[in-house]
Design an enzyme around this catalytic site. Structure first.
Site, PDB file in Angstrom:
ATOM      1  N   ASP A 182      43.516  40.306  31.385  1.00  0.00           N
ATOM      2  CA  ASP A 182      44.391  40.576  32.833  1.00  0.00           C
ATOM      3  C   ASP A 182      44.400  39.721  33.863  1.00  0.00           C
ATOM      4  O   ASP A 182      45.237  40.041  34.840  1.00  0.00           O
ATOM      5  CB  ASP A 182      43.712  42.212  32.749  1.00  0.00           C
ATOM      6  CG  ASP A 182      44.958  43.399  31.431  1.00  0.00           C
ATOM      7  OD1 ASP A 182      46.243  42.928  31.791  1.00  0.00           O
ATOM      8  OD2 ASP A 182      44.436  44.251  31.465  1.00  0.00           O
ATOM      9  N   ASN A 225      46.089  42.898  41.532  1.00  0.00           N
ATOM     10  CA  ASN A 225      45.578  43.836  41.273  1.00  0.00           C
ATOM     11  C   ASN A 225      43.730  43.689  42.176  1.00  0.00           C
ATOM     12  O   ASN A 225      43.347  45.037  42.958  1.00  0.00           O
ATOM     13  CB  ASN A 225      44.784  44.586  40.094  1.00  0.00           C
ATOM     14  CG  ASN A 225      46.467  44.401  40.185  1.00  0.00           C
ATOM     15  OD1 ASN A 225      47.247  44.467  38.201  1.00  0.00           O
ATOM     16  ND2 ASN A 225      47.960  45.421  40.174  1.00  0.00           N
ATOM     17  N   ARG A 285      38.247  45.601  33.509  1.00  0.00           N
ATOM     18  CA  ARG A 285      38.619  44.532  34.863  1.00  0.00           C
ATOM     19  C   ARG A 285      38.054  44.360  35.684  1.00  0.00           C
ATOM     20  O   ARG A 285      38.195  43.432  36.580  1.00  0.00           O
ATOM     21  CB  ARG A 285      40.781  44.773  35.346  1.00  0.00           C
ATOM     22  CG  ARG A 285      41.728  45.315  34.246  1.00  0.00           C
ATOM     23  CD  ARG A 285      42.978  45.485  34.774  1.00  0.00           C
ATOM     24  NE  ARG A 285      43.133  44.410  35.505  1.00  0.00           N
ATOM     25  CZ  ARG A 285      44.693  43.371  35.908  1.00  0.00           C
ATOM     26  NH1 ARG A 285      45.183  45.135  36.873  1.00  0.00           N
ATOM     27  NH2 ARG A 285      44.731  42.666  36.788  1.00  0.00           N
ATOM     28  N   HIS A 291      52.438  51.462  38.454  1.00  0.00           N
ATOM     29  CA  HIS A 291      51.813  50.745  39.349  1.00  0.00           C
ATOM     30  C   HIS A 291      53.050  51.033  41.038  1.00  0.00           C
ATOM     31  O   HIS A 291      53.766  50.816  40.750  1.00  0.00           O
ATOM     32  CB  HIS A 291      51.383  49.384  39.333  1.00  0.00           C
ATOM     33  CG  HIS A 291      50.312  49.218  39.631  1.00  0.00           C
ATOM     34  ND1 HIS A 291      49.468  48.335  38.715  1.00  0.00           N
ATOM     35  CD2 HIS A 291      49.051  49.778  40.354  1.00  0.00           C
ATOM     36  CE1 HIS A 291      48.486  48.125  38.421  1.00  0.00           C
ATOM     37  NE2 HIS A 291      47.920  48.727  38.800  1.00  0.00           N
ATOM     38  N   ASP A 302      53.925  49.105  42.345  1.00  0.00           N
ATOM     39  CA  ASP A 302      55.279  47.108  42.896  1.00  0.00           C
ATOM     40  C   ASP A 302      55.870  47.647  40.526  1.00  0.00           C
ATOM     41  O   ASP A 302      56.638  46.471  41.360  1.00  0.00           O
ATOM     42  CB  ASP A 302      54.250  46.032  42.270  1.00  0.00           C
ATOM     43  CG  ASP A 302      53.613  46.459  41.044  1.00  0.00           C
ATOM     44  OD1 ASP A 302      53.358  46.941  40.369  1.00  0.00           O
ATOM     45  OD2 ASP A 302      52.445  45.306  40.918  1.00  0.00           O
ATOM     46  N   CYS A 338      53.282  40.954  39.886  1.00  0.00           N
ATOM     47  CA  CYS A 338      51.892  40.918  39.765  1.00  0.00           C
ATOM     48  C   CYS A 338      51.449  40.024  38.954  1.00  0.00           C
ATOM     49  O   CYS A 338      50.066  40.102  38.795  1.00  0.00           O
ATOM     50  CB  CYS A 338      51.590  42.574  39.164  1.00  0.00           C
ATOM     51  SG  CYS A 338      52.052  42.794  37.931  1.00  0.00           S
TER      52      CYS A 338
END
Ligand code: ARG
Length: 279
Positions: free
Chosen positions: A68, A74, A98, A177, A179, A273
């Protein structure tokens, strides 16, 4: 120092990009379905679109196994303190897969002149620029509360930057999220998907922006329209296919740059993102 809009972004090549598990509902039907060649081409075209529109692109090297990491919004939140000092706040990712992205970003920001300020121990969820964004031209942060970021992270960001943080509860689990349902286009204009917020949240947004452009559910979901990236001078880069929103933007004088991010939407992300705005 009021943060102006950024014209410099941080991206990460999608060398290891994949959908290997389900962290959000968009990934549910897409495990194993990424076309790596198409993803590489889409990412390169997005980078070109930024550069052709005067946005400088910096790169953080991809890390093997971090599927990711292309979503550079992020792993950190960055900005400037009132005295101009550039500060990077490493995230506390909701998913262990992550965590290693955060280490790589911390290193990048530290070696590029940012002061690294860690979140207090008690903050367990804070997903950086995916859930926290500067209000263009104001010393003010908008932040989402939901699956990925908890409210005490907002208090921490307020203390670190010495600014007010306006909290927005994320009301629809599909818009996980901030966004995905909120994009500040400039000091007076926001693009939002109203269904992503509570009545209180909508009141707060409408109270702070003179012009709030509502995106309908179809465009917000299928084209990730609120996951747009806006830059100084009125350029808005967004996933193609949102004809109604594009028309609203053009009518207001924005330069609309449409790109294709379909491979990344399989993972639940798009233009906004796939870059971290650098301040
Ligand atoms: N697959 C990633 C995740 O679920 C996508 C992140 C998209 N980022 C964003 N800010 N919307 O964590």
């Amino acid at each position: 120092m009021a943060p102006r809009m950024s014209n410099r972004v941080l991206m990460c090549e999608p060398e290891y990009f994949d959908v290997v598990d389900v962290k959000n509902e968009f990934m549910r039907t897409n495990v194993g379905s990424v076309d790596r060649v198409a993803a590489a081409a889409q990412w390169a075209a997005l980078r070109d679109a930024f550069e052709h529109n005067g946005i400088a692109v910096e790169l953080v090297p991809p890390v093997a196994g971090c599927e990711d990491m292309v979503f550079t919004a992020n792993p950190c939140f960055n900005g400037r303190r009132a005295n101009g000092e550039p500060v990077c706040v490493p995230s506390r990712m909701a998913f262990p897969s992550r965590y290693r992205e955060v280490e790589a970003h911390r290193e990048w920001f530290a070696s590029h002149g940012y002061t690294i300020v860690e979140l207090p121990q008690e903050v367990t969820r804070c997903e950086g620029g995916g859930d926290a964004v500067w209000h263009p031209g104001r010393s003010l942060i908008w932040a989402g509360v939901g699956q990925r970021t908890e409210r005490r992270a907002h208090d921490a960001l307020a203390a670190i930057f010495g600014v007010q943080v306006l909290s927005l509860e994320l009301a629809d689990p599909r818009f996980y999220h901030l966004d995905t349902c909120f994009c500040a286009l400039d000091e007076r204009t926001a693009l939002i998907y109203p269904g992503g917020f509570t009545e209180d949240g909508l009141r707060l947004i409408r109270g702070m922006f003179d012009d709030v452009i509502a995106v309908d559910e179809e465009e917000a979901r299928n084209s990730f329209t609120c996951n747009a990236a806006a830059f100084e001078g009125g350029t808005v880069v967004l996933q193609r296919g949102a004809a109604r929103t594009a028309e609203q933007l053009r009518r207001r004088g924005y330069t609309v740059v449409e790109v294709e991010t379909g491979e990344f939407m399989k993972s639940g992300g798009s233009v906004f993102c796939m870059k971290a705005a650098l301040y």
